[in-house]
Design an enzyme around this catalytic site. Structure first.
Site, PDB file in Angstrom:
ATOM      1  N   ASP A 169       3.539  -0.374   7.847  1.00  0.00           N
ATOM      2  CA  ASP A 169       2.832   0.888   7.621  1.00  0.00           C
ATOM      3  C   ASP A 169       2.906   1.280   6.146  1.00  0.00           C
ATOM      4  O   ASP A 169       3.983   1.531   5.610  1.00  0.00           O
ATOM      5  CB  ASP A 169       3.465   1.975   8.494  1.00  0.00           C
ATOM      6  CG  ASP A 169       2.601   3.224   8.612  1.00  0.00           C
ATOM      7  OD1 ASP A 169       1.946   3.585   7.621  1.00  0.00           O
ATOM      8  OD2 ASP A 169       2.590   3.827   9.707  1.00  0.00           O
ATOM      9  N   HIS A 200      -0.611   0.927   9.217  1.00  0.00           N
ATOM     10  CA  HIS A 200      -0.871   2.272   9.724  1.00  0.00           C
ATOM     11  C   HIS A 200      -2.184   2.312  10.508  1.00  0.00           C
ATOM     12  O   HIS A 200      -3.154   1.663  10.156  1.00  0.00           O
ATOM     13  CB  HIS A 200      -0.954   3.239   8.539  1.00  0.00           C
ATOM     14  CG  HIS A 200      -1.015   4.668   8.933  1.00  0.00           C
ATOM     15  ND1 HIS A 200       0.066   5.361   9.427  1.00  0.00           N
ATOM     16  CD2 HIS A 200      -2.046   5.549   8.907  1.00  0.00           C
ATOM     17  CE1 HIS A 200      -0.281   6.604   9.681  1.00  0.00           C
ATOM     18  NE2 HIS A 200      -1.557   6.742   9.372  1.00  0.00           N
TER      19      HIS A 200
END
Length: 231
Positions: A169, A200
């Site tokens: 992420d 993400h």
């Protein structure tokens, strides 16, 4: 399909998108938006949850800044607008608005009294805080941003929380993930899954980092979690 309702807060009122299941009474799930507002992605999640038998409600949490935000992740201008909204957003006030939504939905004649919450991105942080600060019966956080700064709130968790963490992420670096895992992986109320190689928003359909396989796995885990916690 969906409809709009008005949620009443202590200092005003705001809209929410609602998708209703076929059942006359059902558990409810509050869907907590990303930084793009109550857009098609969020409305589709509500519609999918309604098809699974839940009363799904997505409140407009940006209403104090600019009501009715409905943008995508498909252009540079929209990303700029989204981050402006994010930077202007009061997280604590957002949790209070979610609490107002939970309270109102719990009283809805179509709700059986059980209310869960699921959030994505900014909503993932808000879902974590919803689990800690409200009486939601169960909460799910997808790739929440900023949780590492608030892990101390986990001591207030008394109801189940499911967390999905993307290992690559870009908005939750490895050091932040380490803080989250250290604080929460052994918490009795927390079920935490990490997704190797995922960035993400891997569960955002149409997004740059969408991964059908892992999104499917995360969503399957979410539905099983809600079925156990909410019925």
């Amino acid at each position: 399909m969906g409809e709009r309702i008005t949620i009443t807060a202590a200092d005003g009122a705001f809209d929410a998108y609602v998708a209703r299941p076929q059942a006359a009474k059902a558990p409810a799930i509050v869907v907590i938006q990303e930084i793009f507002g109550v857009n098609k992605v969020m409305r589709d999640i509500c519609d999918d949850l309604a098809a699974q038998g839940y009363l799904a409600v997505c409140p407009d949490l940006f209403w104090r800044i600019e009501p009715g935000i409905d943008i995508t992740d498909q252009s540079e201008a929209e990303w700029k607008k989204a981050f402006e909204l994010f930077n202007a957003f009061d997280v604590d006030q957002g949790v209070r608005d979610i609490r107002a939504t939970i309270d109102q939905v719990r009283k809805d004649p179509a709700c059986n009294g059980k209310v869960g919450a699921v959030g994505y991105c900014l909503g993932g942080l808000l879902a974590f805080l919803t689990a800690a600060r409200t009486d939601a019966d169960a909460s799910v956080s997808y790739y929440g941003v900023g949780i590492e700064n608030r892990v101390g709130e986990a001591e207030k968790l008394t109801r189940p929380l499911l967390m999905h963490v993307a290992e690559e992420d870009q908005f939750v670096p490895k050091a932040a993930q380490a803080v989250i895992l250290q604080a929460l992986k052994h918490h009795p109320q927390v079920e935490l899954h990490t997704y190797p190689g995922r960035d993400h928003a891997f569960a955002r359909k149409g997004g740059e980092h969408y991964h059908e396989g892992d999104a499917g796995q995360a969503n399957t885990r979410t539905l099983a979690f809600f079925k156990k916690a909410l019925g």
